[in-house]
Design an enzyme around this catalytic site. Structure first.
Site, PDB file in Angstrom:
ATOM      1  N   PHE A 136       3.938   1.432  -6.558  1.00 41.45           N
ATOM      2  CA  PHE A 136       2.542   0.701  -6.571  1.00 41.45           C
ATOM      3  C   PHE A 136       1.699   2.098  -6.541  1.00 41.45           C
ATOM      4  O   PHE A 136       1.587   2.835  -5.560  1.00 41.45           O
ATOM      5  CB  PHE A 136       2.362  -0.145  -5.539  1.00 41.45           C
ATOM      6  CG  PHE A 136       1.033  -0.478  -5.111  1.00 41.45           C
ATOM      7  CD1 PHE A 136       0.423  -1.719  -5.755  1.00 41.45           C
ATOM      8  CD2 PHE A 136       0.294  -0.262  -4.335  1.00 41.45           C
ATOM      9  CE1 PHE A 136      -0.823  -2.158  -5.646  1.00 41.45           C
ATOM     10  CE2 PHE A 136      -1.051  -0.605  -3.725  1.00 41.45           C
ATOM     11  CZ  PHE A 136      -1.453  -1.565  -4.743  1.00 41.45           C
ATOM     12  N   GLU A 371      -0.597   1.586   4.267  1.00 40.72           N
ATOM     13  CA  GLU A 371      -1.164   0.329   3.828  1.00 40.72           C
ATOM     14  C   GLU A 371      -2.386   0.303   4.827  1.00 40.72           C
ATOM     15  O   GLU A 371      -2.404  -0.889   5.320  1.00 40.72           O
ATOM     16  CB  GLU A 371      -0.048  -0.789   4.422  1.00 40.72           C
ATOM     17  CG  GLU A 371       1.378  -0.555   3.548  1.00 40.72           C
ATOM     18  CD  GLU A 371       1.233  -0.743   2.153  1.00 40.72           C
ATOM     19  OE1 GLU A 371       0.414  -1.027   1.648  1.00 40.72           O
ATOM     20  OE2 GLU A 371       2.483  -0.393   1.686  1.00 40.72           O
TER      21      GLU A 371
END
Length: 392
Positions: A136, A371
């Protein structure tokens, strides 16, 4: 090689709130971790190498896209099942959980939610089986907490796009077959693009010399005039909300995973304290060690309750981004504090690879940053309760 004697703490009888299916899924994952991860993870951590031979087992467990519908190769499980799988894998190692999290929430999730039917059928079954491994691409060298400032761009070249830019700190990048990459079009709008390993101008140099997540492969994504077919653009959603939706799913998995790391540190410290004799008695009989252990189990129990409720909300599609953010921030900080306290219980033995604690502690130093950093998650909660944005 020490046997894996892990016994999960359940101080508030949380199992009573789980279904039989949940417990079976957790048992299967825990058994796999004990058999396949625990015997090798210290060796691979020391070598700073990802154990690729675990990929088929992760796929067989359903750890790749467990909530993806069966028609696309997923297991069709609920969100609590996903959380329990992440908990048990991170109990083994955060780096292994990172690989599963990225594959599930940051690669399969956007293809499922934002992709075309053709993209779903082409990629999701192979990602679920582990035939393809994904990564990602959002974070850039100059843009971490501010992903909206990204510089990676693509231009329309008629029957295809041309992509240029770079991404940094990308889990799975060195061996990924597919990258979900977020880039700006000529109008500055963010879109997701599916970049395949075979595309010319696409490279993934590995990041070395890490002291954390050493058994996880981390790298860069470099795009040098990469020619991307137009059918590789994710059509279902664009704007910054698209990648942030993926991060919600990943952060939810991390909230569960961090509990696993904390439980492993607590269980190790408890067992050691009962066995270690000083001044003629086990150190578990001393007030200071009991204080440490009592505080550990209290914080783990609080995190278990918080996260199970979040899972129920996720199942009902009612969990907000701010609620997910709170759980990620709380649980990772909790796990890191427990790792540090557990290390002290073990004294000098706590720094050796004979025990898992120092490895968990080093890994969690990354988990508390990726994150969304610890501080950014604090400000997300602050903005939600006050209505005032402090980080823009």
């Amino acid at each position: 090689m020490k046997p894996d004697l892990f016994q999960a703490p359940d101080y508030y009888n949380m199992d009573d709130l789980l279904s039989e299916e949940h417990k079976l899924i957790r048992h299967a994952t825990r058994s796999w971790v004990k058999k396949e991860v625990s015997p090798i993870i210290e060796q691979y951590t020391q070598k700073a190498e990802f154990p690729k031979q675990l990929i088929p087992g992760l796929a067989e467990l359903g750890a790749f896209g467990p909530y993806i519908p069966q028609e696309y190769g997923g297991a069709g499980l609920d969100q609590i099942s996903y959380g329990l799988i992440m908990q048990e894998i991170e109990r083994g190692d955060s780096g292994i959980r990172s690989t599963a999290s990225v594959q599930s929430s940051l690669v399969m999730f956007p293809i499922w939610k934002y992709g075309s039917e053709q993209q779903r059928k082409k990629f999701l079954p192979k990602l679920a089986s582990g035939e393809l491994i994904g990564c990602f691409g959002l974070t850039e060298p100059n843009h971490g907490s501010n992903p909206g400032g990204m510089e990676t761009k693509f231009t329309d070249a008629g029957d295809h796009y041309i992509l240029n830019g770079s991404k940094l700190w990308i889990s799975n990048a060195p061996f990924a077959d597919l990258a979900v990459v977020w880039a700006k079009d000529e109008n500055g709008r963010i879109h997701g693009l599916l970049i395949e390993r075979s595309m010319e101008g696409f490279s993934t140099p590995e990041t070395h010399n890490k002291w954390s997540l050493r058994a996880s492969a981390t790298g860069e994504l470099i795009f040098d005039n990469v020619k991307v077919p137009k059918e590789n653009l994710l059509p279902g959603k664009n704007g910054l909300g698209a990648p942030l939706g993926c991060l919600d799913s990943a952060r939810y998995g991390i909230a569960w995973g961090a509990i696993g790391a904390a439980m492993d540190c607590y269980d190790t410290a408890l067992r050691y304290a009962k066995e270690r004799i000083q001044f003629g008695k086990p150190i578990a009989a001393t007030q200071l060690q009991q204080k440490k252990l009592a505080e550990m189990i209290t914080e783990i129990t609080k995190a278990q309750l918080l996260t199970l409720r979040l899972g129920q909300l996720k199942n009902e599609d009612r969990a907000s981004s701010s609620q997910i953010s709170m759980a990620k921030r709380n649980n990772v900080q909790m796990a890191l504090n427990i790792a540090r306290e557990a290390r002290q219980v073990l004294g000098a033995m706590g720094i050796t690879g004979e025990y898992s604690i120092m490895r968990h502690m080093m890994n969690l130093e990354s988990v508390i940053t990726y994150e969304g950093t610890h501080d950014i998650h604090l400000l997300i909660t602050g903005a939600d309760i006050t209505g005032e944005q402090a980080f823009k």
